[in-house]
Design a protein around this motif. Structure first.
Motif, short mmCIF file in Angstrom:
data_model
loop_
_atom_site.label_atom_id
_atom_site.label_comp_id
_atom_site.label_asym_id
_atom_site.label_seq_id
_atom_site.Cartn_x
_atom_site.Cartn_y
_atom_site.Cartn_z
N LYS A 1 1.81 1.30 -3.03
CA LYS A 1 2.21 1.16 -4.43
C LYS A 1 3.27 0.07 -4.59
CE LYS A 1 4.60 3.87 -8.03
NZ LYS A 1 5.93 3.25 -7.88
N VAL A 2 4.30 0.12 -3.75
CA VAL A 2 5.38 -0.86 -3.84
C VAL A 2 4.86 -2.27 -3.57
CG1 VAL A 2 7.53 -1.64 -2.76
CG2 VAL A 2 7.20 0.79 -3.28
N LEU A 3 4.04 -2.42 -2.54
CA LEU A 3 3.52 -3.74 -2.18
C LEU A 3 2.59 -4.29 -3.26
CD1 LEU A 3 2.90 -3.13 1.63
CD2 LEU A 3 4.60 -4.67 0.62
N ALA A 4 1.78 -3.41 -3.85
CA ALA A 4 0.87 -3.86 -4.91
C ALA A 4 1.66 -4.33 -6.14
CB ALA A 4 -0.08 -2.73 -5.29
N GLU A 5 2.76 -3.65 -6.44
CA GLU A 5 3.60 -4.07 -7.56
C GLU A 5 4.32 -5.39 -7.26
OE1 GLU A 5 6.14 -0.73 -8.06
OE2 GLU A 5 4.67 0.46 -9.19
N LYS A 6 4.74 -5.54 -6.01
CA LYS A 6 5.47 -6.75 -5.62
C LYS A 6 4.52 -7.93 -5.47
CE LYS A 6 9.65 -8.14 -4.28
NZ LYS A 6 10.87 -7.96 -5.09
N ASP A 7 3.29 -7.66 -5.09
CA ASP A 7 2.32 -8.71 -4.75
C ASP A 7 0.98 -8.37 -5.39
OD1 ASP A 7 0.94 -10.77 -3.49
OD2 ASP A 7 0.73 -9.69 -1.59
N PRO A 8 0.88 -8.44 -6.72
CA PRO A 8 -0.35 -8.02 -7.41
C PRO A 8 -1.59 -8.81 -7.00
CG PRO A 8 1.18 -9.13 -8.92
CD PRO A 8 1.92 -8.87 -7.66
N ALA A 9 -1.40 -10.03 -6.51
CA ALA A 9 -2.57 -10.83 -6.09
C ALA A 9 -3.31 -10.17 -4.94
CB ALA A 9 -2.11 -12.24 -5.68
N ASN A 10 -2.60 -9.36 -4.13
CA ASN A 10 -3.22 -8.69 -2.99
C ASN A 10 -3.30 -7.18 -3.17
OD1 ASN A 10 -3.73 -10.89 -1.03
ND2 ASN A 10 -1.51 -11.17 -1.16
N ALA A 11 -3.14 -6.71 -4.41
CA ALA A 11 -3.14 -5.27 -4.67
C ALA A 11 -4.44 -4.61 -4.24
CB ALA A 11 -2.89 -5.02 -6.16
N GLU A 12 -5.56 -5.29 -4.47
CA GLU A 12 -6.85 -4.72 -4.09
C GLU A 12 -6.93 -4.49 -2.58
OE1 GLU A 12 -11.64 -5.78 -4.38
OE2 GLU A 12 -10.18 -6.92 -5.56
N THR A 13 -6.40 -5.45 -1.82
CA THR A 13 -6.41 -5.31 -0.36
C THR A 13 -5.52 -4.15 0.08
OG1 THR A 13 -6.79 -7.67 -0.07
CG2 THR A 13 -5.94 -6.46 1.83
N TYR A 14 -4.34 -4.04 -0.51
CA TYR A 14 -3.44 -2.94 -0.15
C TYR A 14 -4.10 -1.58 -0.44
CZ TYR A 14 0.22 -6.55 -0.09
OH TYR A 14 0.96 -7.68 0.18
N ASN A 15 -4.73 -1.46 -1.59
CA ASN A 15 -5.36 -0.20 -1.97
C ASN A 15 -6.58 0.11 -1.10
OD1 ASN A 15 -3.49 0.44 -4.01
ND2 ASN A 15 -4.56 -0.89 -5.47
N ARG A 16 -7.32 -0.92 -0.76
CA ARG A 16 -8.47 -0.73 0.14
C ARG A 16 -8.01 -0.28 1.51
NH1 ARG A 16 -10.69 -5.25 -0.72
NH2 ARG A 16 -9.90 -6.40 1.07
N ASN A 17 -6.94 -0.91 1.99
CA ASN A 17 -6.39 -0.51 3.29
C ASN A 17 -5.86 0.91 3.27
OD1 ASN A 17 -6.96 -3.00 4.43
ND2 ASN A 17 -4.90 -3.82 4.16
N LEU A 18 -5.27 1.31 2.13
CA LEU A 18 -4.77 2.68 2.00
C LEU A 18 -5.92 3.68 2.10
CD1 LEU A 18 -2.54 4.74 1.39
CD2 LEU A 18 -2.97 4.33 -1.06
N ALA A 19 -7.01 3.40 1.45
CA ALA A 19 -8.17 4.30 1.51
C ALA A 19 -8.69 4.42 2.93
CB ALA A 19 -9.27 3.80 0.57
N SER A 20 -8.77 3.30 3.63
CA SER A 20 -9.23 3.31 5.02
C SER A 20 -8.26 4.09 5.91
CB SER A 20 -9.37 1.87 5.53
OG SER A 20 -9.73 1.84 6.89
#
Length: 343
Positions: free
Chosen positions: A192-211
């Motif tokens: 959540k924090v990284l996606a807010e700080k770096d929205p350009a890579n939010a999809e990657t962070y969330n995909r990695n979280l699911a994995s």
């Protein structure tokens, strides 16, 4: 032909500039300890790598900040740490060096299960500031609650206030990561924090979280199966760092050699623990790689108990996204191997 070459060169330059800009926007992330660094690394895969402060065999209980750590904190965009109750060495540096960074204290992460420090009996009475010599282990509180029986009965005493020496009442055991449920909560907060700080890579962070959550679910099942045959066998640990693992998997720690790894136990304490090993028939006494193993030999001398090693902070492991899984499997396997030996 020359026009085509110029166009190609311009396109290459623009691509390189765009790639450099994307890299420049990737947040500089610093993480305090290896288990948390592993979870954050898994969230950041494909984007970047976080820096680690407490590396090698060092322990957050006894760590001294290095100049390279100070430089990393000063340059950081995001800093993840567990909190005041674990990495005390970071408190002042975060105030003076982490000014521009988003500092995330993970013991406040939503969804965390937090257990109070255990107190009394085989986990020793704790001396509070201004109460020198006052023995809490053999005193019922004003509600008639007997802390000694609670500790000996392996009751995690959720909701009761307890403390470590020098800490205020109401503080919690900070080895939060030793529960896969808490690992999921920590990872979710990091994503959540990284996606807010770096929205350009939010999809990657969330995909990695699911994995990562899928891997944690499989790990949880594997660990439960590993320790199931030895759940009823009591054991002694070096310091009381495993409460979350015990609580989640139902294994039976009967006491700790020392309350705090910063302070080595005296002869009287070692004698008390040896007597507890004999009384309970504790099968194993576990050392930790950062601390003096001879103490374990003193405790098991004259008893049928065996010795093993548990590594709650991953001192012997190489950092990276797989460390958390290796750490948790190692704890489960060490318990199973030592407790499963014939008496």
């Amino acid at each position: 032909m020359q026009k085509a070459i110029r166009t190609l060169l311009l396109s290459t330059a623009l691509f390189a500039a765009g790639t450099a800009a994307a890299r420049a926007e990737t947040p500089k992330v610093v993480v305090s300890i290896k288990p948390i660094h592993s979870l954050v690394s898994a969230i950041m895969q494909g984007v970047g790598e976080p820096s680690l402060i407490v590396d090698g065999a060092a322990s957050p209980h006894t760590y001294s900040l290095k100049p390279s750590n100070a430089a990393a904190l000063q340059d950081a965009d995001v800093i993840f740490w567990v909190g005041h109750g674990l990495e005390a060495f970071l408190e002042k540096p975060l105030e003076s060096l982490g000014g521009k960074a988003t500092v995330v204290e993970l013991d406040d992460a939503p969804g965390l299960e937090k257990l109070p420090f255990r107190e009394g009996g085989p986990f020793e009475a704790h001396v509070h500031e201004g109460e020198e010599g006052h023995d809490h282990a053999h005193e019922a509180d004003e509600n008639g609650h007997d802390h000694t029986k609670e500790a000996e009965g392996h009751d995690h005493a959720q909701g009761e206030e307890a403390s470590h020496e020098g800490h205020e009442h109401g503080e919690f055991d900070m080895h939060l990561w030793l529960s896969p449920d808490n690992a999921r909560a920590i990872a979710a907060e990091a994503a959540k924090v990284l996606a807010e700080k770096d929205p350009a890579n939010a999809e990657t962070y969330n995909r990695n979280l699911a994995s990562l959550n899928d891997r944690l679910a499989a790990l949880d099942k594997e660990l439960a199966e590993t320790v199931a045959p030895v759940k009823d066998k009591p054991f002694i640990v070096f310091h009381d760092a495993y409460q979350y693992f015990e609580h989640h998997y139902g294994v039976l720690a009967a006491g700790s050699i020392t309350v705090s790894p910063e302070t080595l136990p005296g002869a009287e304490r070692l004698t008390q623990i040896r007597d507890k090993v004999k009384t309970l028939g504790a099968t194993c006494v576990f050392a930790e790689p950062q601390f003096e193993p001879k103490l374990v030999n003193v405790v098991i001398e004259g008893t049928p108990a065996k010795s093993g090693t548990l590594d709650p902070e991953a001192a012997t492991l190489d950092p990276g996204p797989d460390l958390y899984f290796t750490l948790m499997k190692s704890i489960a396997t060490s318990l199973s191997d030592c407790l499963g030996q014939p008496g």
